[in-house]
Design an enzyme around this catalytic site. Structure first.
Site, PDB file in Angstrom:
ATOM      1  CE  LYS A  13       0.713   1.343   4.539  1.00 33.48           C
ATOM      2  NZ  LYS A  13       1.551   2.477   4.921  1.00 33.48           N
ATOM      3  N   PRO A  96       9.896  -4.089  -0.123  1.00 36.53           N
ATOM      4  CG  PRO A  96      10.963  -2.234  -1.004  1.00 36.53           C
ATOM      5  CD  PRO A  96       9.750  -3.080  -1.164  1.00 36.53           C
ATOM      6  CG  MET A  97      10.663  -6.574   4.783  1.00 37.95           C
ATOM      7  SD  MET A  97      11.267  -7.975   5.698  1.00 37.95           S
ATOM      8  CE  MET A  97      12.965  -7.972   5.224  1.00 37.95           C
ATOM      9  CG  LEU A 101       6.411   0.554   0.444  1.00 32.26           C
ATOM     10  CD1 LEU A 101       7.467  -0.120  -0.441  1.00 32.26           C
ATOM     11  CD2 LEU A 101       5.570   1.513  -0.405  1.00 32.26           C
ATOM     12  N   GLY A 102       3.637  -1.273   4.013  1.00 31.20           N
ATOM     13  CA  GLY A 102       2.677  -2.227   4.597  1.00 31.20           C
ATOM     14  C   GLY A 102       2.942  -3.674   4.236  1.00 31.20           C
ATOM     15  N   GLY A 104       4.552  -6.248   5.726  1.00 32.46           N
ATOM     16  CA  GLY A 104       4.265  -7.214   6.793  1.00 32.46           C
ATOM     17  C   GLY A 104       2.769  -7.272   7.090  1.00 32.46           C
ATOM     18  CG  ASP A 138      -0.742   0.324   8.466  1.00 40.89           C
ATOM     19  OD1 ASP A 138      -1.523   1.112   9.022  1.00 40.89           O
ATOM     20  OD2 ASP A 138       0.382   0.655   8.046  1.00 40.89           O
TER      21      ASP A 138
HETATM   22  O1  C5P Z   1       0.102  -1.214  15.190  1.00 39.87           O
HETATM   23  P1  C5P Z   1       1.539  -1.442  14.842  1.00 39.87           P
HETATM   24  O2  C5P Z   1       2.130  -2.594  15.603  1.00 39.87           O
HETATM   25  O3  C5P Z   1       1.778  -1.539  13.383  1.00 39.87           O
HETATM   26  O4  C5P Z   1       2.308  -0.125  15.312  1.00 39.87           O
HETATM   27  C1  C5P Z   1       3.695  -0.071  15.535  1.00 39.87           C
HETATM   28  C2  C5P Z   1       4.025   1.097  16.438  1.00 39.87           C
HETATM   29  O5  C5P Z   1       3.776   2.337  15.756  1.00 39.87           O
HETATM   30  C3  C5P Z   1       3.155   1.166  17.694  1.00 39.87           C
HETATM   31  O6  C5P Z   1       3.706   0.436  18.732  1.00 39.87           O
HETATM   32  C4  C5P Z   1       3.132   2.654  17.995  1.00 39.87           C
HETATM   33  O7  C5P Z   1       4.304   3.024  18.680  1.00 39.87           O
HETATM   34  C5  C5P Z   1       3.195   3.294  16.627  1.00 39.87           C
HETATM   35  N1  C5P Z   1       1.869   3.705  16.121  1.00 39.87           N
HETATM   36  C6  C5P Z   1       1.245   4.826  16.645  1.00 39.87           C
HETATM   37  N2  C5P Z   1       0.040   5.226  16.154  1.00 39.87           N
HETATM   38  C7  C5P Z   1      -0.556   4.546  15.140  1.00 39.87           C
HETATM   39  C8  C5P Z   1       0.054   3.397  14.588  1.00 39.87           C
HETATM   40  C9  C5P Z   1       1.277   2.997  15.093  1.00 39.87           C
HETATM   41  O8  C5P Z   1       1.776   5.464  17.557  1.00 39.87           O
HETATM   42  N3  C5P Z   1      -1.721   4.998  14.667  1.00 39.87           N
END
Ligand code: C5P
Length: 318
Positions: A13, A96-97, A101-102, A104, A138
């Site tokens: 994405k 790419p990680m 780009l979402g 994972g 995401d």
């Molecule tokens: O939800 P996910 O594990 O992908 O998020 C990774 C980190 O990014 C979270 O631990 C948080 O620190 C940060 N994050 C955030 N606000 C969001 C999405 C992610 O602070 N809306």
């Protein structure tokens, strides 16, 4: 009973726009974003054998990604739906990680979408959504695809009019941005302070205009370009070469340029060949195409075109 096999695409994405309003009491940030799926994808190959007892899940992952979301999603699905399986998966990575780009997140959603049809379970969308939300902010978007409005931490989603299938150039620099650190670097206030109303009204006008190529912004750009000035230079280069929109995706560090004109995209592509970048030429992927590609990859195992994909097997066939 024969092994059931499928090779399912897991798409990337970009965020056509991304506004970060403030920090919530749960530590996440409140967002307003427009997600868009693109054709660039990984592939997950599944080999499913029903098992009388136990849960045996294996992943072949040449990149040895720590705490891989593919495994976590498979375990979560099998526990929630009480499936006993011997499941082998192979992850063929192209996205790419740590690039925004979402990749994972898309992998996790692809697993959730594929396991119902393969195992003969019909988990309703609400249950898949709940699992997706636990796996990452995401992940829920990839249960839907296309162009979508994301609110909350990105998990509250609404469909938007589809963006046209324009060409997209993705530039992935060898820079890994930690999402959590990028959010911290923004230094957003806690949400008890008043929300910046200019941000909300400019985002609303952007969404209502339904022209996602002009006027959009990504709030991470200032902070991330400050740390990596070459990213700002590449964004301007995309614009100079004819991209109608050039932006950072998510919290970066990948950039993307949208080219309504194919010839301009073809012309721009070689201009990046000497830069230390991975360059991908792709297109925006509509919701209908996204679903058709996922359903097509599972065609032996699904009945009809229902979404999420519905299994043609009965639960007790096992
Ligand atoms: O939800 P996910 O594990 O992908 O998020 C990774 C980190 O990014 C979270 O631990 C948080 O620190 C940060 N994050 C955030 N606000 C969001 C999405 C992610 O602070 N809306």
């Amino acid at each position: 009973m024969p092994v059931r096999r499928a090779a399912v695409p897991s798409f990337a994405k970009v965020n056509l726009s991304l506004k970060v309003l403030g920090r919530r009491t749960d530590g996440y940030h409140e967002l307003r974003t427009v997600f868009q799926t693109v054709g660039l994808h990984d592939r997950i190959v599944f080999e499913f054998t029903p098992a009388r007892r136990g849960l045996q899940i294996e992943l072949e992952d040449p990149l040895a990604i720590p705490d891989n979301l593919v495994l976590r999603a498979a375990r979560r699905f099998c526990e929630s739906e009480r499936v006993r399986v011997a499941l082998r998966m192979r992850l063929e990575k192209r996205i790419p990680m740590g690039a925004g780009l979402g990749g994972g997140s898309g992998n996790a959603a692809a697993v959730l979408l594929a396991l119902g049809p393969l195992t003969g379970r019909r988990a309703p969308l609400e249950r898949l959504r709940a699992m997706a939300e636990e796996l990452g902010s995401d992940v829920p978007f990839f249960l839907f695809g296309g162009t979508a409005l994301g609110l909350g931490r990105g998990e509250e989603l609404y469909p938007l009019p589809e963006a046209p299938a324009h060409g997209v150039l993705i530039l992935a620099p060898p820079v890994h941005v930690s999402t959590a650190e990028a959010y911290r670097a923004l230094g957003r206030p806690a949400l008890t302070s008043p929300v910046d109303s200019r941000k909300l009204s400019s985002f609303q006008s952007f969404v209502w205009r339904a022209d996602y190529l002009s006027g959009a912004e990504n709030d991470f750009e200032a902070a991330v370009f400050g740390l990596h000035p070459e990213l700002g230079r590449w964004k301007r280069k995309l614009e100079r070469l004819g991209a109608h929109a050039a932006r950072l995706s998510g919290s970066g560090a990948a950039l993307f340029g949208v080219f309504p004109d194919r010839a301009k995209l073809q012309g721009a592509l070689p201009q990046f060949s000497t830069e230390p970048l991975k360059v991908f030429s792709t297109t925006m992927l509509s919701r209908a195409r996204y679903r058709a590609r996922v359903l097509g990859s599972l065609r032996e195992h699904v009945s009809g075109n229902a979404w999420p994909p519905a299994s043609r097997y009965e639960r007790d066939e096992l």
